[in-house]
Design an enzyme around this catalytic site. Structure first.
Site, PDB file in Angstrom:
ATOM      1  CG  PHE A  87      36.818  38.652  38.131  1.00  0.00           C
ATOM      2  CD1 PHE A  87      36.140  39.855  38.262  1.00  0.00           C
ATOM      3  CD2 PHE A  87      36.138  37.570  37.590  1.00  0.00           C
ATOM      4  CE1 PHE A  87      34.816  39.983  37.862  1.00  0.00           C
ATOM      5  CE2 PHE A  87      34.811  37.681  37.182  1.00  0.00           C
ATOM      6  CZ  PHE A  87      34.150  38.894  37.319  1.00  0.00           C
ATOM      7  CE  LYS A  91      50.485  45.402  45.968  1.00  0.00           C
ATOM      8  NZ  LYS A  91      51.226  45.265  47.251  1.00  0.00           N
ATOM      9  CE1 TYR A  92      44.553  36.762  43.914  1.00  0.00           C
ATOM     10  CE2 TYR A  92      44.527  38.932  44.947  1.00  0.00           C
ATOM     11  CZ  TYR A  92      44.474  37.548  45.052  1.00  0.00           C
ATOM     12  OH  TYR A  92      44.363  36.965  46.288  1.00  0.00           O
ATOM     13  CG  ASP A 177      39.615  31.953  41.992  1.00  0.00           C
ATOM     14  OD1 ASP A 177      38.557  32.505  41.612  1.00  0.00           O
ATOM     15  OD2 ASP A 177      39.812  31.597  43.170  1.00  0.00           O
ATOM     16  CG  HIS A 199      37.773  23.256  48.842  1.00  0.00           C
ATOM     17  ND1 HIS A 199      39.059  23.100  49.311  1.00  0.00           N
ATOM     18  CD2 HIS A 199      37.481  24.588  48.972  1.00  0.00           C
ATOM     19  CE1 HIS A 199      39.521  24.273  49.724  1.00  0.00           C
ATOM     20  NE2 HIS A 199      38.593  25.183  49.523  1.00  0.00           N
ATOM     21  N   PRO A 200      39.972  20.833  47.172  1.00  0.00           N
ATOM     22  CG  PRO A 200      41.910  22.036  46.685  1.00  0.00           C
ATOM     23  CD  PRO A 200      40.425  22.046  46.458  1.00  0.00           C
ATOM     24  CD  GLU A 269      34.876  28.142  48.502  1.00  0.00           C
ATOM     25  OE1 GLU A 269      35.659  28.157  47.531  1.00  0.00           O
ATOM     26  OE2 GLU A 269      35.233  27.937  49.684  1.00  0.00           O
TER      27      GLU A 269
END
Length: 321
Positions: A87, A91-92, A177, A199-200, A269
């Site tokens: 997605f 601005k992404y 992402d 998850h890091p 999430e």
């Protein structure tokens, strides 16, 4: 007493009637035909510093837990396509160039990949040279007034497009992402029936430190005494039918919460973590496959950084903070 299905692949599932039967896809564990590879030795552990299998016997994929040549030999002989959704709203769109160019260098090399770019600005999708058997579809989506709303709508949009088109065009799907880039091999060792990524920032923590949704009134609620791992929603995937079931359930739960004027602490999430608690992944990817560059240098257990979130000013790219 209510029981929860742990091994989803062994349970009968009812799938939306509008989705026809998919063509046969390979098992999670494949058998390469006459491939040359080193002998696996049962008495010599490849990794003794990390957990390599979950309590429900799903593999956790780290460097040195698989033979890339064996995996590539097995999958490249198969007629499969991997859908990949991103997605890029507002601005992404600035992250698309790096995402796509590095994906073409490292992601599922030698396999067919169909990128689905969901954006409110189709003209901003860059032209990227694609390898043979790979293509991009651009789907226009609205730009919502809150970045949280964009996050909340993602499950609904993915569910709808799996239902409408993707189920006819792909065997596996990864939902990613866009503010990310690839640095090293991301291959078919990641494919499985239902796949989550550690998850890091949380893989070293105990469950009481996880940022699950803790309010019982939310459909994403997980009590303090429950939980396996904390999964990041920046990447999830699996076979198309399984990801359809995941996005459908998360969409339903998001709508139920919204009807009660609730929003889970980490939007989709939180609902993803609820889903993976009650529907265990058949494969888990280590933080090699989802690092965060803000953490700085790599710890000793991370042998290869394969995919990471780029450092950015979130307030600058989230136009409606």
């Amino acid at each position: 007493m209510i029981t929860t299905c742990v091994f989803r692949s062994f349970c009968s599932q009812s799938i939306t009637q509008s989705i026809p039967a998919l063509p046969a896809t390979p098992r999670d564990v494949l058998q390469p035909k006459r491939a040359n590879y080193g002998q696996p030795l049962a008495l010599i552990p490849q990794r003794n510093d990390v957990l390599t299998v979950t309590p429900w016997l799903a593999p956790i994929v780290w460097e040195r837990t698989f033979d890339p040549d064996m995996i590539d030999s097995a999958y490249k002989s198969l007629n499969i396509t991997i859908a990949t959704t991103v997605f890029a709203v507002g601005k992404y769109t600035q992250f698309l160039q790096d995402f796509l160019e590095t994906a073409e260098k490292y992601y599922m090399s030698g396999l067919r990949v169909h990128y689905y770019v969901f954006t409110d600005q189709p003209r901003e999708v860059p032209r990227v040279e694609l390898a043979a058997g790979r293509k991009i579809s651009i789907i226009q989506v609205p730009k919502y007034s809150r970045w949280q709303e964009i996050s909340l709508r993602r499950m609904e949009i993915i569910e709808r497009h799996i239902n409408e088109t993707i189920h006819r065009e792909a065997d596996y799907i990864f939902c990613m992402d866009v503010d990310m880039k690839f640095h090293d091999r991301w291959g078919p060792e990641t494919l499985g029936t239902l796949v989550g990524v550690l998850h890091p920032w949380f893989y070293e923590f105990t469950r009481d430190k996880f940022t699950y949704e803790r309010r019982p009134e939310s459909t994403a609620y997980i009590p303090m005494e429950e939980g396996d791992f904390y999964y990041m929603a920046a990447v999830f995937g699996g076979r198309v039918k399984e990801v359809h079931a995941l996005t459908k359930k998360c969409h339903e739960h998001l709508d139920k919460d919204k009807s009660k004027n609730l929003e889970a602490i980490w939007q989709e999430e939180s609902h993803l973590n609820w889903y993976f608690l009650h529907n265990k992944p058949t494969k888990v990817l280590s933080p090699e496959y989802l690092w965060d560059d803000q953490k700085g240098g790599l710890p000793s257990e991370i042998k290869r950084k394969r995919f990471s979130a780029v450092i950015k000013n979130k307030e600058a790219v989230r136009e409606n903070v």
